[in-house]
Design a protein around this motif. Structure first.
Motif, mmCIF file in Angstrom:
data_model
loop_
_atom_site.group_PDB
_atom_site.id
_atom_site.type_symbol
_atom_site.label_atom_id
_atom_site.label_comp_id
_atom_site.label_asym_id
_atom_site.label_seq_id
_atom_site.Cartn_x
_atom_site.Cartn_y
_atom_site.Cartn_z
ATOM 1 N N TYR A 86 13.400 11.030 20.031
ATOM 2 C CA TYR A 86 13.006 12.005 21.051
ATOM 3 C C TYR A 86 14.226 12.695 21.670
ATOM 4 O O TYR A 86 14.172 13.873 22.001
ATOM 5 C CB TYR A 86 12.170 11.329 22.136
ATOM 6 N N HIS A 120 15.559 22.241 23.088
ATOM 7 C CA HIS A 120 16.272 22.888 24.200
ATOM 8 C C HIS A 120 17.152 24.019 23.687
ATOM 9 O O HIS A 120 17.199 25.111 24.272
ATOM 10 C CB HIS A 120 17.115 21.851 24.941
ATOM 11 N N ASN A 154 14.386 16.657 21.348
ATOM 12 C CA ASN A 154 14.382 17.437 22.590
ATOM 13 C C ASN A 154 15.642 18.283 22.728
ATOM 14 O O ASN A 154 15.604 19.389 23.275
ATOM 15 C CB ASN A 154 14.228 16.509 23.796
#
Length: 323
Positions: free
Chosen positions: A230, A238, A234
């Motif tokens: 994760y 981003h 992520n």
């Protein structure tokens, strides 16, 4: 002008139709049929019989809150019998500790004026219903798991995983060994990762082997096994949202980012998030994105990481088997 009232007289036929639908596994259709019929029912006795059948349908779906709401309506109308009482006790049994169940059972004994014999009948009915519903749930889940195990269609397996999301962890725990076998024999990396994530969410612990060309890892389906996954995913998402592209392109790339990292799991530390975003845009959409790793605070891993272009090519080749 006189008002015309509709007094349904075919409620037994409606209940029979709903029963046949439930026997075939069409629970949602049975619920719709009964709920629609309740909209036109004016007779309280007919309404009571339809609601009892609707409780059964809700129970088969495991919708305990809907059952509780319906039982409260029945009790408010002073319509109560052993079947409704047994369902109310059973709903409590599936959700709360045993002492709460015993209290509710005693309350119904007083409310219905039960003697020793009739109270025994209530208890027996509760456990008969419990066996019935648990058997139904087991068979339903088992059918889904067999599809997940034997079906090669990516879309079909996705639908099964979606269905399993809505099932209570206690019910899924019964299939722990089956899940472990499916995970260790799954040939579709994305499905394997999705199932791994699902079991983590449900708290079902399995030991799973993952193999790449250069190494292998054994992980347990625990939350900490997904931390790195994760974090890396992520970070890539981003970066994607910092790039000036139209929203449709962004959402398309985001979905492919998720699929790519699921395909790569658990070896996500082998790739640089910035390069993943760049290569996805270039190889899938023909878009050249300028990402400077130093500006994004990313380390240059070129000397230690697997060739991202090769990994991306593998992923793109696999897309044809997913559609």
């Amino acid at each position: 002008m006189a008002m015309i009232y509709d007094f349904p007289t075919n409620y037994e036929e409606k209940i029979d139709q709903a029963t046949k639908l439930m026997e075939k596994g069409y629970i949602d259709q049975a619920i719709c049929l009964l709920e629609d019929f309740l909209e036109v029912v004016k007779d309280q006795k007919i309404e009571f019989e339809v609601k009892k059948q609707l409780i059964t349908a809700y129970m088969l779906k495991g919708e305990f809150e809907m059952c509780e709401a319906l039982i409260l309506e029945i009790k408010a109308a002073n319509c109560l019998d052993l079947i409704v009482a047994a369902h109310d006790i059973l709903v409590t049994m599936f959700q709360l500790p045993g002492d709460v169940v015993e209290t509710k059972q005693l309350e119904y004994g007083r409310e219905l004026g039960l003697n020793v014999l009739t109270n025994k009948n209530l208890i027996e009915l509760v456990y008969q219903l419990k066996t019935y519903y648990e058997s139904y749930w087991y068979e339903t889940i088992d059918k889904k798991i067999q599809v997940l195990k034997n079906e090669s269609s990516f879309e079909t397996r996705l639908m099964v995983l979606s269905d399993l999301q809505a099932i209570d962890p206690i019910q899924l725990t019964l299939f722990q060994e089956e899940f472990e076998s499916i995970l260790n024999n799954c040939s579709q990396p994305i499905i394997k990762t999705m199932l791994f994530e699902l079991l983590v969410q449900k708290g079902i612990e399995c030991e799973v082997n993952f193999d790449s060309e250069m190494m292998s890892r054994q992980l347990k389906t625990t939350a900490d096994s997904l931390d790195e996954f994760y974090e890396q995913l992520n970070q890539a998402i981003h970066l994607l949202f910092e790039i000036e592209v139209d929203e449709d392109t962004r959402q398309l790339l985001k979905q492919h980012l998720i699929f790519f990292y699921q395909c790569l799991f658990p070896f996500v530390d082998e790739v640089n998030p910035g390069e993943v975003v760049q290569e996805l845009a270039r190889m899938l959409l023909g878009i050249e994105l300028e990402l400077v790793r130093q500006q994004k605070g990313l380390d240059d891993k070129l000397n230690t990481m697997t060739d991202i272009t090769y990994k991306m090519s593998q992923y793109i080749l696999s897309l044809s088997s997913l559609m």
